[in-house]
Design a protein around this motif. Structure first.
Motif, short mmCIF file in Angstrom:
data_model
loop_
_atom_site.label_atom_id
_atom_site.label_comp_id
_atom_site.label_asym_id
_atom_site.label_seq_id
_atom_site.Cartn_x
_atom_site.Cartn_y
_atom_site.Cartn_z
N THR A 132 -26.23 -26.97 -27.05
CA THR A 132 -25.45 -26.49 -25.91
C THR A 132 -25.02 -27.65 -25.01
O THR A 132 -25.57 -28.74 -25.05
N ALA A 133 -24.00 -27.35 -24.20
CA ALA A 133 -23.68 -28.14 -23.02
C ALA A 133 -23.89 -27.22 -21.83
O ALA A 133 -23.80 -25.99 -21.96
N LYS A 134 -24.17 -27.78 -20.68
CA LYS A 134 -24.41 -26.96 -19.50
C LYS A 134 -23.72 -27.56 -18.28
O LYS A 134 -23.61 -28.79 -18.16
N ILE A 135 -23.24 -26.69 -17.40
CA ILE A 135 -22.62 -27.10 -16.14
C ILE A 135 -23.54 -26.69 -15.00
O ILE A 135 -23.99 -25.53 -14.93
N TRP A 136 -23.80 -27.61 -14.09
CA TRP A 136 -24.77 -27.43 -13.00
C TRP A 136 -24.10 -27.71 -11.65
O TRP A 136 -23.16 -28.50 -11.56
N ASP A 137 -24.64 -27.11 -10.61
CA ASP A 137 -24.25 -27.45 -9.24
C ASP A 137 -24.97 -28.74 -8.85
O ASP A 137 -26.20 -28.80 -8.86
N ALA A 138 -24.20 -29.78 -8.51
CA ALA A 138 -24.79 -31.10 -8.26
C ALA A 138 -25.57 -31.17 -6.95
O ALA A 138 -26.40 -32.06 -6.78
N SER A 139 -25.30 -30.25 -6.03
CA SER A 139 -26.00 -30.29 -4.74
C SER A 139 -27.30 -29.50 -4.75
O SER A 139 -28.24 -29.84 -4.02
N THR A 140 -27.39 -28.47 -5.59
CA THR A 140 -28.58 -27.61 -5.62
C THR A 140 -29.37 -27.71 -6.92
O THR A 140 -30.54 -27.33 -6.96
N GLY A 141 -28.73 -28.17 -7.99
CA GLY A 141 -29.37 -28.19 -9.30
C GLY A 141 -29.31 -26.87 -10.03
O GLY A 141 -29.87 -26.72 -11.12
N LYS A 142 -28.62 -25.89 -9.45
CA LYS A 142 -28.51 -24.56 -10.07
C LYS A 142 -27.66 -24.61 -11.33
O LYS A 142 -26.60 -25.25 -11.36
N LEU A 143 -28.12 -23.94 -12.39
CA LEU A 143 -27.34 -23.83 -13.62
C LEU A 143 -26.21 -22.84 -13.40
O LEU A 143 -26.43 -21.69 -13.02
N LEU A 144 -24.96 -23.30 -13.62
CA LEU A 144 -23.79 -22.45 -13.43
C LEU A 144 -23.36 -21.79 -14.73
O LEU A 144 -23.16 -20.58 -14.77
N PHE A 145 -23.25 -22.58 -15.80
CA PHE A 145 -22.83 -22.04 -17.10
C PHE A 145 -23.53 -22.78 -18.22
O PHE A 145 -23.74 -23.99 -18.14
N SER A 146 -23.86 -22.03 -19.28
CA SER A 146 -24.30 -22.64 -20.52
C SER A 146 -23.19 -22.44 -21.54
O SER A 146 -22.72 -21.32 -21.74
N LEU A 147 -22.73 -23.54 -22.13
CA LEU A 147 -21.64 -23.50 -23.10
C LEU A 147 -22.25 -23.37 -24.49
O LEU A 147 -22.67 -24.35 -25.10
N ASP A 148 -22.35 -22.12 -24.94
CA ASP A 148 -23.04 -21.79 -26.18
C ASP A 148 -22.03 -21.49 -27.28
O ASP A 148 -21.16 -20.64 -27.09
N GLY A 149 -22.15 -22.14 -28.44
CA GLY A 149 -21.22 -21.89 -29.52
C GLY A 149 -21.35 -22.89 -30.65
O GLY A 149 -21.03 -22.60 -31.80
N HIS A 150 -21.84 -24.10 -30.32
CA HIS A 150 -22.08 -25.08 -31.37
C HIS A 150 -23.32 -24.70 -32.18
O HIS A 150 -24.20 -23.99 -31.68
N THR A 151 -23.37 -25.17 -33.42
CA THR A 151 -24.51 -24.86 -34.29
C THR A 151 -25.33 -26.11 -34.61
O THR A 151 -26.12 -26.12 -35.54
#
Length: 288
Positions: A132-151
Protein backbone atom coordinates in the motif's frame (compact mmCIF):
# COMPACT_ATOMS: atom_id res chain seq x y z
CA UNK A 1 25.68 7.95 -0.08
CA UNK A 2 27.49 4.64 0.05
CA UNK A 3 27.92 1.11 1.31
CA UNK A 4 31.15 2.39 2.92
CA UNK A 5 29.08 4.03 5.72
CA UNK A 6 29.83 7.56 4.48
CA UNK A 7 28.31 10.29 2.36
CA UNK A 8 30.63 12.52 0.37
CA UNK A 9 30.36 16.07 -1.00
CA UNK A 10 32.02 16.82 -4.32
CA UNK A 11 32.62 19.97 -6.32
CA UNK A 12 30.41 19.63 -9.39
CA UNK A 13 32.64 21.60 -11.73
CA UNK A 14 35.91 19.78 -11.00
CA UNK A 15 34.92 16.49 -9.39
CA UNK A 16 37.11 17.35 -6.40
CA UNK A 17 36.22 15.65 -3.12
CA UNK A 18 35.27 18.35 -0.63
CA UNK A 19 34.10 16.48 2.46
CA UNK A 20 33.40 13.01 3.82
CA UNK A 21 30.52 12.79 6.28
CA UNK A 22 31.66 10.15 8.75
CA UNK A 23 29.56 8.93 11.66
CA UNK A 24 27.05 6.34 10.45
CA UNK A 25 27.67 2.69 11.34
CA UNK A 26 26.00 0.99 8.36
CA UNK A 27 25.13 1.60 4.71
CA UNK A 28 24.00 5.16 3.96
CA UNK A 29 20.84 4.94 1.84
CA UNK A 30 20.32 8.55 0.82
CA UNK A 31 21.81 12.02 1.07
CA UNK A 32 20.09 15.30 0.20
CA UNK A 33 20.80 19.01 0.57
CA UNK A 34 18.45 21.41 2.32
CA UNK A 35 16.84 24.00 0.03
CA UNK A 36 19.39 26.64 1.08
CA UNK A 37 22.31 24.19 0.57
CA UNK A 38 23.53 24.84 4.12
CA UNK A 39 22.75 21.37 5.48
CA UNK A 40 22.94 17.77 4.34
CA UNK A 41 20.52 15.08 5.51
CA UNK A 42 21.47 11.39 5.42
CA UNK A 43 19.49 8.21 6.08
CA UNK A 44 21.12 4.96 7.13
CA UNK A 45 20.51 1.31 7.89
CA UNK A 46 21.89 2.01 11.39
CA UNK A 47 18.32 3.18 12.25
CA UNK A 48 19.24 6.88 12.29
CA UNK A 49 19.11 9.93 10.09
CA UNK A 50 21.72 12.64 10.55
CA UNK A 51 21.91 16.36 9.74
CA UNK A 52 25.31 17.79 8.83
CA UNK A 53 26.71 21.25 8.18
CA UNK A 54 27.43 21.31 4.43
CA UNK A 55 30.33 23.77 4.64
CA UNK A 56 32.34 21.91 7.30
CA UNK A 57 30.94 18.36 7.42
CA UNK A 58 30.23 18.83 11.13
CA UNK A 59 27.52 16.55 12.53
CA UNK A 60 24.71 18.77 13.84
CA UNK A 61 22.01 16.29 14.84
CA UNK A 62 21.29 12.57 15.01
CA UNK A 63 17.61 11.68 14.67
CA UNK A 64 17.27 8.64 16.93
CA UNK A 65 14.00 6.78 17.44
CA UNK A 66 13.49 4.28 14.64
CA UNK A 67 13.96 0.59 15.45
CA UNK A 68 14.86 -0.42 11.90
CA UNK A 69 16.94 0.89 9.05
CA UNK A 70 16.01 4.31 7.67
CA UNK A 71 15.35 4.01 3.93
CA UNK A 72 14.87 7.70 3.13
CA UNK A 73 14.95 11.13 4.73
CA UNK A 74 13.82 14.46 3.28
CA UNK A 75 13.47 18.05 4.44
CA UNK A 76 10.15 19.88 4.23
CA UNK A 77 10.10 22.69 1.66
CA UNK A 78 10.69 25.32 4.36
CA UNK A 79 13.51 23.27 5.90
CA UNK A 80 11.90 23.25 9.34
CA UNK A 81 11.00 19.56 9.45
CA UNK A 82 12.52 16.23 8.46
CA UNK A 83 10.52 13.20 7.32
CA UNK A 84 12.01 9.70 7.62
CA UNK A 85 10.82 6.30 6.32
CA UNK A 86 11.93 3.13 8.06
CA UNK A 87 11.99 -0.65 7.95
CA UNK A 88 10.25 -0.51 11.36
CA UNK A 89 6.95 0.11 9.46
CA UNK A 90 6.72 3.76 10.50
CA UNK A 91 7.48 7.18 9.10
CA UNK A 92 8.47 9.93 11.50
CA UNK A 93 8.43 13.74 11.43
CA UNK A 94 11.18 15.59 13.31
CA UNK A 95 12.05 19.19 14.16
CA UNK A 96 15.04 19.97 11.92
CA UNK A 97 16.57 22.52 14.31
CA UNK A 98 16.35 20.53 17.55
CA UNK A 99 16.08 16.92 16.39
CA UNK A 100 12.94 16.47 18.50
CA UNK A 101 10.52 13.77 17.35
CA UNK A 102 7.21 15.44 16.49
CA UNK A 103 5.04 12.64 15.07
CA UNK A 104 5.14 8.93 14.32
CA UNK A 105 2.97 7.79 11.41
CA UNK A 106 1.83 4.32 12.43
CA UNK A 107 -0.36 2.10 10.26
CA UNK A 108 1.78 0.24 7.73
CA UNK A 109 2.35 -3.48 8.31
CA UNK A 110 5.66 -3.64 6.43
CA UNK A 111 8.77 -1.54 6.00
CA UNK A 112 8.26 1.97 4.64
CA UNK A 113 10.34 2.48 1.51
CA UNK A 114 9.79 6.19 0.99
CA UNK A 115 8.01 9.17 2.49
CA UNK A 116 7.50 12.63 1.00
CA UNK A 117 5.73 15.86 1.92
CA UNK A 118 3.15 17.40 -0.40
CA UNK A 119 4.29 20.69 -1.95
CA UNK A 120 2.29 22.70 0.61
CA UNK A 121 3.64 20.60 3.48
CA UNK A 122 0.16 19.68 4.67
CA UNK A 123 0.25 15.99 3.76
CA UNK A 124 2.69 13.10 3.88
CA UNK A 125 2.73 10.27 1.35
CA UNK A 126 4.31 6.91 2.23
CA UNK A 127 5.02 3.75 0.22
CA UNK A 128 5.45 0.36 1.84
CA UNK A 129 6.39 -3.28 1.53
CA UNK A 130 2.81 -4.03 2.70
CA UNK A 131 1.60 -3.33 -0.90
CA UNK A 132 0.00 0.00 0.00
CA UNK A 133 0.71 3.70 -0.11
CA UNK A 134 -0.86 5.96 2.49
CA UNK A 135 -1.68 9.67 2.74
CA UNK A 136 -1.41 11.30 6.19
CA UNK A 137 -2.14 14.68 7.76
CA UNK A 138 1.32 16.17 8.37
CA UNK A 139 0.22 18.28 11.34
CA UNK A 140 -1.65 15.59 13.30
CA UNK A 141 -0.30 12.29 11.96
CA UNK A 142 -3.85 11.14 11.18
CA UNK A 143 -4.22 8.59 8.38
CA UNK A 144 -6.34 10.15 5.63
CA UNK A 145 -6.33 7.48 2.91
CA UNK A 146 -4.86 4.06 2.27
CA UNK A 147 -4.18 3.46 -1.42
CA UNK A 148 -5.00 -0.24 -1.72
CA UNK A 149 -4.74 -2.09 -5.03
CA UNK A 150 -1.18 -3.22 -5.60
CA UNK A 151 -0.37 -6.91 -5.09
CA UNK A 152 3.27 -6.44 -4.10
CA UNK A 153 5.76 -4.04 -2.55
CA UNK A 154 5.27 -0.36 -3.45
CA UNK A 155 8.75 1.08 -3.97
CA UNK A 156 7.88 4.78 -3.88
CA UNK A 157 5.00 7.21 -4.11
CA UNK A 158 5.01 10.76 -5.47
CA UNK A 159 2.54 13.62 -5.79
CA UNK A 160 1.95 15.36 -9.10
CA UNK A 161 3.19 18.97 -9.12
CA UNK A 162 -0.32 20.29 -8.45
CA UNK A 163 -0.81 17.80 -5.60
CA UNK A 164 -3.98 16.36 -7.10
CA UNK A 165 -2.67 12.93 -8.07
CA UNK A 166 -0.39 10.24 -6.66
CA UNK A 167 1.78 7.82 -8.66
CA UNK A 168 2.98 4.49 -7.28
CA UNK A 169 5.35 1.90 -8.86
CA UNK A 170 5.28 -1.69 -7.65
CA UNK A 171 6.87 -5.11 -7.82
CA UNK A 172 3.53 -6.24 -9.30
CA UNK A 173 4.68 -4.83 -12.70
CA UNK A 174 2.16 -1.97 -12.62
CA UNK A 175 2.27 1.69 -11.74
CA UNK A 176 -0.97 3.22 -10.52
CA UNK A 177 -2.37 6.76 -10.53
CA UNK A 178 -4.65 7.77 -7.65
CA UNK A 179 -6.80 10.77 -6.73
CA UNK A 180 -4.99 12.43 -3.82
CA UNK A 181 -8.16 14.00 -2.40
CA UNK A 182 -10.21 10.79 -2.25
CA UNK A 183 -7.72 7.92 -2.44
CA UNK A 184 -9.61 6.56 -5.46
CA UNK A 185 -7.71 4.51 -8.05
CA UNK A 186 -7.81 6.35 -11.39
CA UNK A 187 -5.53 4.33 -13.71
CA UNK A 188 -3.29 1.29 -13.78
CA UNK A 189 -0.31 1.51 -16.16
CA UNK A 190 0.25 -2.00 -17.50
CA UNK A 191 2.86 -3.08 -20.04
CA UNK A 192 6.10 -3.78 -18.21
CA UNK A 193 7.10 -7.43 -17.90
CA UNK A 194 9.01 -7.18 -14.63
CA UNK A 195 8.88 -5.02 -11.48
CA UNK A 196 8.69 -1.24 -11.82
CA UNK A 197 11.48 0.38 -9.79
CA UNK A 198 10.49 4.04 -10.11
CA UNK A 199 7.77 6.26 -11.49
CA UNK A 200 7.54 10.06 -11.82
CA UNK A 201 5.25 12.69 -13.30
CA UNK A 202 6.47 15.23 -15.83
CA UNK A 203 6.58 18.79 -14.47
CA UNK A 204 3.32 19.68 -16.25
CA UNK A 205 1.65 16.50 -15.00
CA UNK A 206 0.66 15.39 -18.50
CA UNK A 207 3.00 12.40 -18.69
CA UNK A 208 4.36 9.71 -16.42
CA UNK A 209 7.68 7.93 -16.72
CA UNK A 210 8.35 4.43 -15.41
CA UNK A 211 11.63 2.51 -15.02
CA UNK A 212 11.56 -1.27 -14.90
CA UNK A 213 13.70 -4.31 -14.22
CA UNK A 214 12.60 -5.46 -17.71
CA UNK A 215 15.42 -3.21 -19.08
CA UNK A 216 13.05 -0.53 -20.42
CA UNK A 217 11.62 2.80 -19.39
CA UNK A 218 8.20 3.84 -20.65
CA UNK A 219 6.40 7.16 -21.11
CA UNK A 220 2.63 7.20 -20.59
CA UNK A 221 -0.18 9.73 -21.00
CA UNK A 222 -1.21 10.57 -17.44
CA UNK A 223 -4.85 11.35 -18.25
CA UNK A 224 -5.62 8.13 -20.15
CA UNK A 225 -2.87 5.67 -19.20
CA UNK A 226 -2.01 5.26 -22.88
CA UNK A 227 1.53 4.03 -23.58
CA UNK A 228 3.31 6.70 -25.65
CA UNK A 229 6.91 5.43 -25.90
CA UNK A 230 9.13 2.57 -24.81
CA UNK A 231 12.80 3.51 -24.33
CA UNK A 232 14.66 0.39 -25.42
CA UNK A 233 18.43 0.08 -25.36
CA UNK A 234 19.59 -0.91 -21.89
CA UNK A 235 20.84 -4.46 -21.38
CA UNK A 236 20.00 -4.59 -17.69
CA UNK A 237 17.21 -3.48 -15.40
CA UNK A 238 16.47 0.25 -15.27
CA UNK A 239 16.65 1.50 -11.68
CA UNK A 240 15.48 5.07 -12.19
CA UNK A 241 14.23 7.42 -14.89
CA UNK A 242 13.64 11.18 -14.70
CA UNK A 243 12.55 13.98 -17.00
CA UNK A 244 14.70 17.06 -17.56
CA UNK A 245 13.20 20.26 -16.11
CA UNK A 246 11.83 21.29 -19.52
CA UNK A 247 10.44 17.79 -20.13
CA UNK A 248 12.29 17.40 -23.43
CA UNK A 249 14.73 14.71 -22.30
CA UNK A 250 14.73 11.57 -20.19
CA UNK A 251 17.68 10.27 -18.15
CA UNK A 252 17.82 6.58 -17.19
CA UNK A 253 20.13 4.65 -14.84
CA UNK A 254 20.65 0.93 -15.33
CA UNK A 255 22.14 -2.26 -13.95
CA UNK A 256 24.06 -2.47 -17.26
CA UNK A 257 26.54 0.08 -15.77
CA UNK A 258 25.35 2.94 -18.00
CA UNK A 259 23.11 5.95 -17.83
CA UNK A 260 21.37 7.07 -21.02
CA UNK A 261 19.79 10.30 -22.25
CA UNK A 262 16.75 10.04 -24.55
CA UNK A 263 14.55 12.40 -26.54
CA UNK A 264 11.23 12.45 -24.65
CA UNK A 265 9.10 13.17 -27.73
CA UNK A 266 10.55 10.57 -30.10
CA UNK A 267 12.17 8.03 -27.77
CA UNK A 268 15.44 8.32 -29.69
CA UNK A 269 18.62 7.51 -27.76
CA UNK A 270 20.78 10.64 -27.65
CA UNK A 271 23.73 9.67 -25.41
CA UNK A 272 25.11 6.74 -23.43
CA UNK A 273 27.11 7.70 -20.34
CA UNK A 274 29.70 4.94 -20.01
CA UNK A 275 32.29 4.65 -17.25
CA UNK A 276 30.77 2.97 -14.20
CA UNK A 277 31.95 -0.57 -13.46
CA UNK A 278 28.77 -1.58 -11.64
CA UNK A 279 25.05 -0.98 -11.82
CA UNK A 280 23.94 2.64 -11.80
CA UNK A 281 21.36 3.17 -9.05
CA UNK A 282 20.24 6.71 -9.89
CA UNK A 283 20.97 9.58 -12.26
CA UNK A 284 19.64 13.15 -12.18
CA UNK A 285 20.00 16.29 -14.26
CA UNK A 286 21.40 19.47 -12.71
CA UNK A 287 18.84 22.28 -12.35
CA UNK A 288 20.07 23.91 -15.58
Amino acid sequence: ASWDYTAKLWEASSGKLLLSLVGHTDMVNSAVFSADDKKVLTSCWDSTAKIWEASSGKLLLSLVGHTGGVNSAVFSADGKKVLTASEDSTAKIWDASSGKLLLSLVGHTGGVNSAVFSADGEKVLTASEDSTAKIWDASTGKLLFSLDGHTGTVYSAVFSADGKKVLTPSVDRTAKIWDASSGKLLLSLEGHTFRINSAVFSADGKKTLTASADSTAKIWEASSGKLLLSLVGHTGGVNSAVFSADGKKVLTASEDSTAKIWDASSGKLLLSLVGHTGGVNSAVFSAD
